[in-house]
Structure formats: structure tokens, C-alpha cells
Design an enzyme around this catalytic site. Structure first.
Site, short mmCIF file in Angstrom:
data_model
loop_
_atom_site.label_atom_id
_atom_site.label_comp_id
_atom_site.label_asym_id
_atom_site.label_seq_id
_atom_site.Cartn_x
_atom_site.Cartn_y
_atom_site.Cartn_z
CG ASP A 1 2.83 -2.16 9.01
OD1 ASP A 1 3.24 -3.26 8.58
OD2 ASP A 1 1.76 -1.66 8.66
CG ASP B 1 0.21 -2.46 3.71
OD1 ASP B 1 -0.98 -2.23 3.99
OD2 ASP B 1 1.09 -2.68 4.57
CB SER B 2 -2.56 2.29 0.47
OG SER B 2 -3.84 1.78 0.19
CB SER B 3 -3.64 4.53 5.23
OG SER B 3 -2.94 5.52 4.50
CG ASP B 4 -9.01 3.77 5.11
OD1 ASP B 4 -9.20 2.70 4.52
OD2 ASP B 4 -9.06 3.89 6.35
N GLY C 1 5.45 6.38 -3.89
CA GLY C 1 5.41 5.11 -4.60
C GLY C 1 5.04 5.26 -6.07
CE1 TYR D 1 -6.69 -2.66 9.77
CE2 TYR D 1 -6.87 -4.19 7.94
CZ TYR D 1 -6.10 -3.40 8.76
OH TYR D 1 -4.75 -3.34 8.57
#
Lengths: 307, 307
Positions: free
Chosen positions: B97, B166-169, B149, B234
Site C-alpha cells: 500500500d 509489513d505483512s498481513s496475518d 520477500g 485492527y
């Protein structure tokens, strides 16, 4: 009011929508409804949730869950109680669920803890369905008075070392607890050197409400601070506290920002380090809430006019 | 996967239900759906909300809203960047993003910011619908690589001063970013004295996931800390960070707990005081995450076995 908590349960989920948090809603799955009823003051709902345990809802707004309540009760109680050098007489306004009272009683210096709750139904429902919160009601130091907290304070000047206002939101029976006359009454009811800690809403949602509230407090207290704690089931996950100190004669008022160095308490949420960190606000909030009178004690008086 | 974000909108409200937060759901009112689609990796949804602005959802999980994103981006970026004495080369894993990249570029010492994102669609959707986040993509210091990555890091040993994940779950494309081999690769990719900061889930929900993750980090880094920030949208309103430091030869690894005294930055969320307070965990979480190796630098090596 007309709100019925049970009507907010749809397809097995309770959804908390409110005018104070437009466009967002916390939803909790309902395993079982334990109680649903209406008192003279508000609608009461108690249900269980697989993650958060037993949940108490007043007028459609989540008040406590047995899983995360300690984050609120410990902080609203121990911020003023550990900052005060010797709290003996403590007044709790609201807090009928008993959670704050339970924390107050952990302080051995406390000889008398008076709870003034307007709605007897909250006390009864809590004793029945939230025994872990209502744990302190049998303590001989406790006195429960079912009455209006503001009126009670008018009749008890210079009577308390610490006053904790554990109110619901400023819509409904708690509206008066967010008005300037209430803070003036609190100042009169405190002894010299006393501390008050009040539920102060959420910095993400209510800065427009928090700023005038702090201004009103600064008119009657020489030091006023804003702290916060994180409670997953409160709107936006956080709730703040307005912490006010009354001057002790010629001595500057106590700063509640830090407990004395001999405090070693390590509870479930509270520790002396957590106490200090609770007053460290994110910049957007710090800029909004800081103003004249913020933590600048005016020695020798308990009244300071804002410029 | 089969999740379609648009299907989670009912009666004008989006509800975020997930296996990682059973029994609870954040709901946001949907003013307008701006985008809904599927990439090779995940489902993407962008909508607007009256309180939180534009909302990006991946595989049904809220990633950013334009109102509260700064609380996350500033903290995950500036905790390592201000703690590092001179960050020049910075790697961002994930973060398509662009929000973390925007913060990285605020540091004048940074000469090169490489973003390795597995899903080009996230970058494209952000450039189109979240321009305030994607603000840094045109900066000449930026290089965007669409790749895995972990694989990228294997080919770039001792190349970066700071790595931000900066990852998602850990369900879906980001699962590998929560496994021990990823942390070992991160340690190799960092220069001596380097710092890594990774999205570390929520202490209210995921202590069972956070503890082994910290244990894995302590196997490869001499100092490992856990910090957190408050983000209303969150799950449970908070998200944590795992901050790891690599030793610099015979010099102990940097402690990321506090920025150097000359740091004066006051952003929207971040300040030096907020930086220090972010490492002060509520007692229940502190007890759970602290263990051997916590902030006890092992000078002269970047590997320390847990007992």
C-alpha cells in the site's frame, strides 16, 4: 430511551452501534443470553461469548466483559490510588458492577469504600451474573448507596481522599457526570491533596468532547492529566481517564502521572511502568488535550482560572 | 481461499470475521465500494466509510483505513529507523500500500528504499485509491520489486541497515513471514548493527503465536523486543511489533527500546516518548512475552541459543 439490548442480537451476534461511534460497530457472538431486562434507568443485557466470557450491556453499549475488564478497572482505580500517598476514604460514583470496588479494596490503607450507584439493578445483576466483578460487596469496609452521585457529593464536603467516577457514556443516566457542575462538586467533596479519576471517553472518537471536559476540570483543579488504557471491547479499543488533583494547602497538588518509587505492584494490567506510560499520548491526542494548566501545579490554591 | 470481500458486506455494513479472532467482528458502514477484485494471491476490496475514510481489505481482513493508518505506519517504520544511528539502505517486505515506504522516506539519511511485495495488485490498487499512502512511489530513492520477500533476502546478504516486514496475518500469502527460516534470512540480510521490525499480531488474541515467534527470533538475534501501537480498526484495537537487533562485531546490538536523545520528531502518532512507551506492555503480556534473551545483548555475536 427505547433501546432493547436483546433486539441488537441478530443471527446469534450482538452488534454495538451508537451515536458516539458512527459508522463502526463491535460485534460479539452470543453463546447464551443470561439476562435481559429493564430498570427504572436503563436496559440491561447479559450474555456469554466464546472469547470474552460474560458480557454486560447497558442501553445497547458494552460495559464489561470478564476477559478484558481488568484493563479498565485496574487503571481507573490504581492511577489515583497509587499516586495518592495515603488513600483512606474512597468514593466510587457509578461502577455498580463492582469491578472498581474490587480494585479499591486491594489497597490496605483504605478503611472505607463508598459506592454511590444510581441504578440498583446494575448491582443486583452483577452479583448474580458477574461474581468475579462483584467480589468486594461483602467486604466490611464497603458501603453501597443507591442514589445520584452528584447530589451525594454536595452533602459530603472534604470527605474523601480519592473519588473514582466509573460512568457509562454521556448519553443516558450518566450525562450529568460529564458536565462542569459535576467536576466542581467533585473538587469540594475531595479532601486537600485528594485525587479524582473519571472515565474520559476515547481519544480516537471524542476529542471534541474531551477538550471542553478538560477545560472545565482545569477551572477547578490545579493539575489535570489525561491517561488511557486499551480495552478490546470498547469502541475503537481504547478508553481515557481524566485525572485531577486538589491542592493541599500551600503544598502543590500531587502529580498523578507517576506513582511514588516504593510502589512495586504488578497486577494483570497495572505496573508502575504502565502507570507512567498511560499518560504518554500519541501526538495527535497530546496536541489536542494539552492546554493551559496541564500539569503545571498552582501552589497554594485549588482553583485556577483558564486565561 | 474463496473469500470474497464484497460478500462480507450486508445491509450496507462490512463485517470482518476471521479464524484469528473468533467470536468478535469489527463492522464498518460502507458508503461506496470503490474496487472489488481478485489477484493471483488474494481478494482485494476498497470502500469508503463515513468515519474512517477509504478502507483497504485483503482476503476479508481490514489492512488500512486512511483515518487511523498513521498509528501503524509511523510506529512500524520509526521504531527501527530512529533507533538506528544511521539508516542508509532500507528494505520493506510487503507493505504494497506504500504507507511504510512514505514514512521511511522521511528520514534524510535514507538513500535507498527497496520494497519487495509479492502482489503487484496491492501496489496498483493503492496508487489508484489510496494516494495518501502511495505518496512515496515516485521518489527517486525507491525501487519496487514484485517478488517473494524471503527469496529476495536470500540473495542479498549484509545489504540493509533496516528491514521492515509489513505483512498481513499468518493465514494466506503472508504465512511464510511468520516462520523461523524467515527470521534467519532477515538476520543474514541485515548489516552488522542492523535492525528489523516485523508486524507481530495482537497481544490480546495471539500470545500463543507471539511467544514461539519471539523464541525463533531470539535464536538468531541477540536482542529482541516487543512493542505495540493502538489502531482502532485492527482486531481488538491493537497490533504489536517484533523488533530485532543484529550485533555489530564486538559492539553490543543496539537497543531499539529508546531513540537517541537527539531525536526530536513529533509526527501524528510518533514521538520519542511514544517510542519508549510502546515497549511498556501490560503485565499479562509482559509476563507472556519476556523470556531468556529479552534485551540482554550478547556482545560479539549475532547468534544466541535459547537454553
Amino acid at each position: 430511551m427505547g433501546i432493547c439490548g436483546k433486539d441488537l442480537i441478530k443471527d446469534g451476534w450482538f452488534s454495538e452501534r451508537g451515536a458516539l461511534w458512527p459508522g463502526q460497530a463491535m460485534s460479539l457472538e452470543v453463546t447464551e443470553v443470561l439476562y435481559s431486562g429493564r430498570s427504572d434507568f436503563q436496559d440491561l443485557l447479559v450474555f456469554t461469548n466464546p472469547t470474552y466470557g460474560t458480557v454486560l450491556v447497558l442501553d445497547g453499549v458494552i460495559q464489561v466483559t470478564t476477559r478484558d475488564e481488568f484493563a479498565y478497572q485496574e487503571m481507573i482505580a490504581h492511577l489515583p490510588l497509587y499516586a495518592h500517598p495515603n488513600p483512606v476514604d474512597v468514593l466510587v460514583i457509578g461502577g455498580g458492577d463492582g469491578g472498581v470496588l474490587r480494585e479499591v479494596l486491594k489497597h490496605p490503607s483504605v478503611r472505607r469504600a463508598v459506592l454511590v450507584e444510581i441504578d440498583a439493578a446494575v448491582v443486583e445483576v452483577s452479583k448474580r451474573f458477574l461474581p468475579a466483578l462483584a467480589a468486594g460487596y461483602d467486604d466490611p469496609r464497603v458501603e453501597v448507596i443507591i442514589a445520584d452521585g452528584a447530589a451525594y457529593m454536595e452533602d459530603h464536603a472534604n470527605a474523601y481522599d480519592v473519588i473514582i467516577t466509573d460512568s457509562s457514556d454521556p448519553i443516558g443516566p450518566a450525562e450529568v457526570l460529564f458536565q462542569p457542575p459535576f467536576y466542581a462538586a467533585m473538587a469540594r467533596c475531595l479532601r486537600a491533596g485528594g485525587l479524582a479519576c473519571c472515565q474520559g471517553e476515547c481519544m480516537w472518537l471524542h476529542l471534541g468532547l474531551i477538550r471542553p471536559l478538560l477545560t472545565a476540570c482545569r477551572r477547578v483543579f490545579p493539575t489535570v492529566g489525561y491517561a488511557y488504557t486499551a480495552v478490546p471491547t470498547y469502541p475503537s479499543g481504547q478508553i481515557g481517564f481524566v485525572v485531577c488533583a486538589k491542592a493541599a494547602g500551600a503544598t502543590p497538588a500531587v502529580s498523578a502521572r507517576s506513582p511514588p518509587p516504593d510502589v512495586q505492584a504488578r497486577l494483570q494490567y497495572y505496573s508502575p511502568a504502565v502507570h507512567r506510560a498511560a499518560f504518554v499520548l500519541p501526538e495527535f491526542a497530546r496536541r489536542a488535550v494539552e492546554g493551559e494548566g496541564e500539569e503545571t501545579p498552582a501552589a497554594g490554591g485549588d482553583k485556577k482560572e483558564d486565561p
